[in-house]
Write a protein that holds these residues in place. Structure first.
Motif, PDB file in Angstrom:
ATOM      1  N   LEU A 118       2.870   2.500  -7.601  1.00  0.00           N
ATOM      2  CA  LEU A 118       1.787   2.836  -6.688  1.00  0.00           C
ATOM      3  C   LEU A 118       2.321   3.722  -5.566  1.00  0.00           C
ATOM      4  O   LEU A 118       3.522   3.739  -5.293  1.00  0.00           O
ATOM      5  N   GLN A 119       1.429   4.424  -4.903  1.00  0.00           N
ATOM      6  CA  GLN A 119       1.786   5.238  -3.737  1.00  0.00           C
ATOM      7  C   GLN A 119       0.836   4.903  -2.600  1.00  0.00           C
ATOM      8  O   GLN A 119       0.008   5.723  -2.201  1.00  0.00           O
ATOM      9  N   PRO A 120       0.970   3.692  -2.042  1.00  0.00           N
ATOM     10  CA  PRO A 120       0.036   3.271  -0.995  1.00  0.00           C
ATOM     11  C   PRO A 120       0.231   4.061   0.305  1.00  0.00           C
ATOM     12  O   PRO A 120       1.333   4.518   0.609  1.00  0.00           O
ATOM     13  N   GLN A 121      -0.842   4.192   1.043  1.00  0.00           N
ATOM     14  CA  GLN A 121      -0.803   4.865   2.344  1.00  0.00           C
ATOM     15  C   GLN A 121       0.163   4.134   3.278  1.00  0.00           C
ATOM     16  O   GLN A 121       0.167   2.906   3.364  1.00  0.00           O
ATOM     17  N   GLY A 122       1.018   4.895   3.964  1.00  0.00           N
ATOM     18  CA  GLY A 122       1.944   4.329   4.939  1.00  0.00           C
ATOM     19  C   GLY A 122       3.208   3.734   4.352  1.00  0.00           C
ATOM     20  O   GLY A 122       4.086   3.284   5.089  1.00  0.00           O
ATOM     21  N   TYR A 123       3.310   3.730   3.027  1.00  0.00           N
ATOM     22  CA  TYR A 123       4.477   3.154   2.362  1.00  0.00           C
ATOM     23  C   TYR A 123       5.553   4.235   2.222  1.00  0.00           C
ATOM     24  O   TYR A 123       5.290   5.413   2.425  1.00  0.00           O
ATOM     25  N   VAL A 124       6.747   3.834   1.849  1.00  0.00           N
ATOM     26  CA  VAL A 124       7.846   4.785   1.712  1.00  0.00           C
ATOM     27  C   VAL A 124       7.563   5.776   0.594  1.00  0.00           C
ATOM     28  O   VAL A 124       6.823   5.483  -0.345  1.00  0.00           O
ATOM     29  N   SER A 125       8.177   6.945   0.704  1.00  0.00           N
ATOM     30  CA  SER A 125       8.053   7.920  -0.369  1.00  0.00           C
ATOM     31  C   SER A 125       8.764   7.387  -1.609  1.00  0.00           C
ATOM     32  O   SER A 125       9.645   6.535  -1.519  1.00  0.00           O
ATOM     33  N   LYS A 138       0.964 -17.177   3.546  1.00  0.00           N
ATOM     34  CA  LYS A 138       0.413 -18.330   2.824  1.00  0.00           C
ATOM     35  C   LYS A 138      -1.033 -18.102   2.382  1.00  0.00           C
ATOM     36  O   LYS A 138      -1.438 -18.536   1.306  1.00  0.00           O
ATOM     37  N   ASP A 139      -1.806 -17.380   3.211  1.00  0.00           N
ATOM     38  CA  ASP A 139      -3.212 -17.137   2.871  1.00  0.00           C
ATOM     39  C   ASP A 139      -3.423 -15.886   2.008  1.00  0.00           C
ATOM     40  O   ASP A 139      -4.544 -15.567   1.619  1.00  0.00           O
ATOM     41  N   GLY A 140      -2.353 -15.151   1.708  1.00  0.00           N
ATOM     42  CA  GLY A 140      -2.444 -13.970   0.858  1.00  0.00           C
ATOM     43  C   GLY A 140      -2.992 -12.740   1.542  1.00  0.00           C
ATOM     44  O   GLY A 140      -3.218 -11.717   0.896  1.00  0.00           O
ATOM     45  N   LYS A 141      -3.177 -12.786   2.861  1.00  0.00           N
ATOM     46  CA  LYS A 141      -3.758 -11.649   3.578  1.00  0.00           C
ATOM     47  C   LYS A 141      -2.717 -10.651   4.061  1.00  0.00           C
ATOM     48  O   LYS A 141      -3.074  -9.557   4.487  1.00  0.00           O
ATOM     49  N   LYS A 142      -1.444 -11.012   4.027  1.00  0.00           N
ATOM     50  CA  LYS A 142      -0.376 -10.117   4.460  1.00  0.00           C
ATOM     51  C   LYS A 142       0.672 -10.018   3.353  1.00  0.00           C
ATOM     52  O   LYS A 142       1.071 -11.024   2.786  1.00  0.00           O
ATOM     53  N   LEU A 143       1.105  -8.783   3.081  1.00  0.00           N
ATOM     54  CA  LEU A 143       2.158  -8.529   2.104  1.00  0.00           C
ATOM     55  C   LEU A 143       3.315  -7.849   2.826  1.00  0.00           C
ATOM     56  O   LEU A 143       3.133  -6.798   3.450  1.00  0.00           O
ATOM     57  N   TYR A 144       4.494  -8.464   2.765  1.00  0.00           N
ATOM     58  CA  TYR A 144       5.702  -7.930   3.384  1.00  0.00           C
ATOM     59  C   TYR A 144       6.615  -7.376   2.287  1.00  0.00           C
ATOM     60  O   TYR A 144       6.765  -8.002   1.234  1.00  0.00           O
ATOM     61  N   VAL A 145       7.219  -6.214   2.544  1.00  0.00           N
ATOM     62  CA  VAL A 145       8.146  -5.615   1.588  1.00  0.00           C
ATOM     63  C   VAL A 145       9.395  -5.163   2.345  1.00  0.00           C
ATOM     64  O   VAL A 145       9.303  -4.374   3.284  1.00  0.00           O
ATOM     65  N   LEU A 146      10.548  -5.683   1.953  1.00  0.00           N
ATOM     66  CA  LEU A 146      11.847  -5.256   2.462  1.00  0.00           C
ATOM     67  C   LEU A 146      12.429  -4.309   1.426  1.00  0.00           C
ATOM     68  O   LEU A 146      12.533  -4.665   0.248  1.00  0.00           O
ATOM     69  N   ILE A 147      12.793  -3.091   1.857  1.00  0.00           N
ATOM     70  CA  ILE A 147      13.163  -2.053   0.897  1.00  0.00           C
ATOM     71  C   ILE A 147      14.566  -1.532   1.161  1.00  0.00           C
ATOM     72  O   ILE A 147      14.934  -1.261   2.300  1.00  0.00           O
ATOM     73  N   GLU A 148      15.320  -1.375   0.079  1.00  0.00           N
ATOM     74  CA  GLU A 148      16.619  -0.713   0.122  1.00  0.00           C
ATOM     75  C   GLU A 148      16.399   0.782  -0.104  1.00  0.00           C
ATOM     76  O   GLU A 148      15.601   1.167  -0.945  1.00  0.00           O
ATOM     77  N   ASP A 149      17.120   1.604   0.644  1.00  0.00           N
ATOM     78  CA  ASP A 149      17.002   3.057   0.531  1.00  0.00           C
ATOM     79  C   ASP A 149      18.066   3.577  -0.437  1.00  0.00           C
ATOM     80  O   ASP A 149      19.257   3.471  -0.160  1.00  0.00           O
ATOM     81  N   PRO A 150      17.673   4.166  -1.586  1.00  0.00           N
ATOM     82  CA  PRO A 150      18.663   4.642  -2.551  1.00  0.00           C
ATOM     83  C   PRO A 150      19.526   5.790  -2.016  1.00  0.00           C
ATOM     84  O   PRO A 150      20.675   5.932  -2.399  1.00  0.00           O
ATOM     85  N   VAL A 151      18.984   6.609  -1.115  1.00  0.00           N
ATOM     86  CA  VAL A 151      19.768   7.704  -0.546  1.00  0.00           C
ATOM     87  C   VAL A 151      20.875   7.137   0.345  1.00  0.00           C
ATOM     88  O   VAL A 151      22.029   7.542   0.263  1.00  0.00           O
ATOM     89  N   SER A 152      20.526   6.176   1.198  1.00  0.00           N
ATOM     90  CA  SER A 152      21.539   5.528   2.041  1.00  0.00           C
ATOM     91  C   SER A 152      22.545   4.767   1.202  1.00  0.00           C
ATOM     92  O   SER A 152      23.731   4.728   1.528  1.00  0.00           O
ATOM     93  N   PHE A 153      22.079   4.170   0.112  1.00  0.00           N
ATOM     94  CA  PHE A 153      22.995   3.453  -0.775  1.00  0.00           C
ATOM     95  C   PHE A 153      24.051   4.403  -1.332  1.00  0.00           C
ATOM     96  O   PHE A 153      25.227   4.091  -1.374  1.00  0.00           O
ATOM     97  N   ALA A 154      23.612   5.594  -1.735  1.00  0.00           N
ATOM     98  CA  ALA A 154      24.524   6.556  -2.353  1.00  0.00           C
ATOM     99  C   ALA A 154      25.431   7.243  -1.338  1.00  0.00           C
ATOM    100  O   ALA A 154      26.514   7.693  -1.677  1.00  0.00           O
ATOM    101  N   LEU A 167       4.593  -3.783   6.140  1.00  0.00           N
ATOM    102  CA  LEU A 167       3.555  -4.811   6.117  1.00  0.00           C
ATOM    103  C   LEU A 167       2.212  -4.184   5.791  1.00  0.00           C
ATOM    104  O   LEU A 167       1.831  -3.158   6.374  1.00  0.00           O
ATOM    105  N   SER A 168       1.491  -4.808   4.860  1.00  0.00           N
ATOM    106  CA  SER A 168       0.100  -4.470   4.602  1.00  0.00           C
ATOM    107  C   SER A 168      -0.741  -5.685   4.954  1.00  0.00           C
ATOM    108  O   SER A 168      -0.447  -6.792   4.503  1.00  0.00           O
ATOM    109  N   THR A 169      -1.771  -5.477   5.758  1.00  0.00           N
ATOM    110  CA  THR A 169      -2.686  -6.575   6.087  1.00  0.00           C
ATOM    111  C   THR A 169      -3.973  -6.479   5.270  1.00  0.00           C
ATOM    112  O   THR A 169      -4.949  -7.137   5.569  1.00  0.00           O
ATOM    113  N   HIS A 170      -3.922  -5.656   4.221  1.00  0.00           N
ATOM    114  CA  HIS A 170      -5.083  -5.534   3.329  1.00  0.00           C
ATOM    115  C   HIS A 170      -4.688  -6.010   1.934  1.00  0.00           C
ATOM    116  O   HIS A 170      -4.999  -7.122   1.541  1.00  0.00           O
TER     117      HIS A 170
END
Length: 195
Positions: A118-125, A138-154, A167-170
């Motif tokens: 997916l390519q959600p609005q406001g998310y990383v490229s 717990k209520d499913g209204k917030k989704l948190y994503v912790l992301i590793e950057d492949p460029v920084s990794f390399a 964070l998405s609140t939708h």
């Protein structure tokens, strides 16, 4: 994957040989007896009447001589959205050095079919999406994503390899907002600080 029905006195295999040789990052139990396994070979699903695991995210293994070389199939996390009775499932596919298949995937039919990346609005490229970890409130209204950057990794020059926390609140379609940048994470005193 092994399971015990007698508090660990005996163990039996869950499914067939589909996950042999795979690194398993997470196993999630969903409503109605469905299991998901986020693995180095993709995302697998097993329903209550299934005798084998079914790959629902990932490509066929084209390197049969080296089965653990399926790194582009790596699914590092999976979560079932609370409040959907198991219908909405989100997974993050992310080879840490980057791949066109990296990103968020979603199913709205209890894990039978997934769309992504997916390519959600406001998310990383897409090029900034490496491995990731996901969690719902717990209520499913917030989704948190912790992301590793492949460029920084390399090209890590002593900094963090993280892209940030989003964070998405939708829902998984966004919009997402970055709630912790790489510098905030690196200077927070957390285990993510290099050195």
């Amino acid at each position: 994957v092994l399971a015990s029905d007698d508090h660990g006195a005996t163990w039996h295999r869950v499914g067939g040989n589909e996950l042999v040789g795979a690194a398993i990052f997470k196993i999630v139990s969903a409503p109605h007896g469905v299991l998901y396994a986020a693995t180095s070979h993709g995302l697998y699903r097993m329903g209550p009447s299934d005798s084998t695991w079914q790959q629902v995210i990932g490509d066929p293994d084209t390197n049969t001589g080296t089965p653990n070389a399926q790194v582009l199939n790596l699914v590092s996390d999976v979560a079932v959205r609370p409040g959907t009775d198991g219908d909405e499932v989100v997974a993050v596919r992310g080879w840490r050095a980057g791949a066109t298949t990296n990103g968020l995937y979603v199913s709205t039919d209890a894990g039978h079919h997934f769309r992504g990346p997916l390519q959600p609005q406001g998310y990383v490229s897409q090029k900034a999406q490496g491995r990731g970890s996901i969690a719902y409130s717990k209520d499913g209204k917030k989704l948190y994503v912790l992301i590793e950057d492949p460029v920084s990794f390399a090209h890590n020059g002593g900094g963090t390899m993280l892209e940030g926390i989003y964070l998405s609140t939708h829902d998984v379609q966004g919009p997402f907002n970055q709630i912790a940048s790489p510098s905030v994470l690196m200077n927070s005193g957390s285990a993510q600080k290099p050195g």
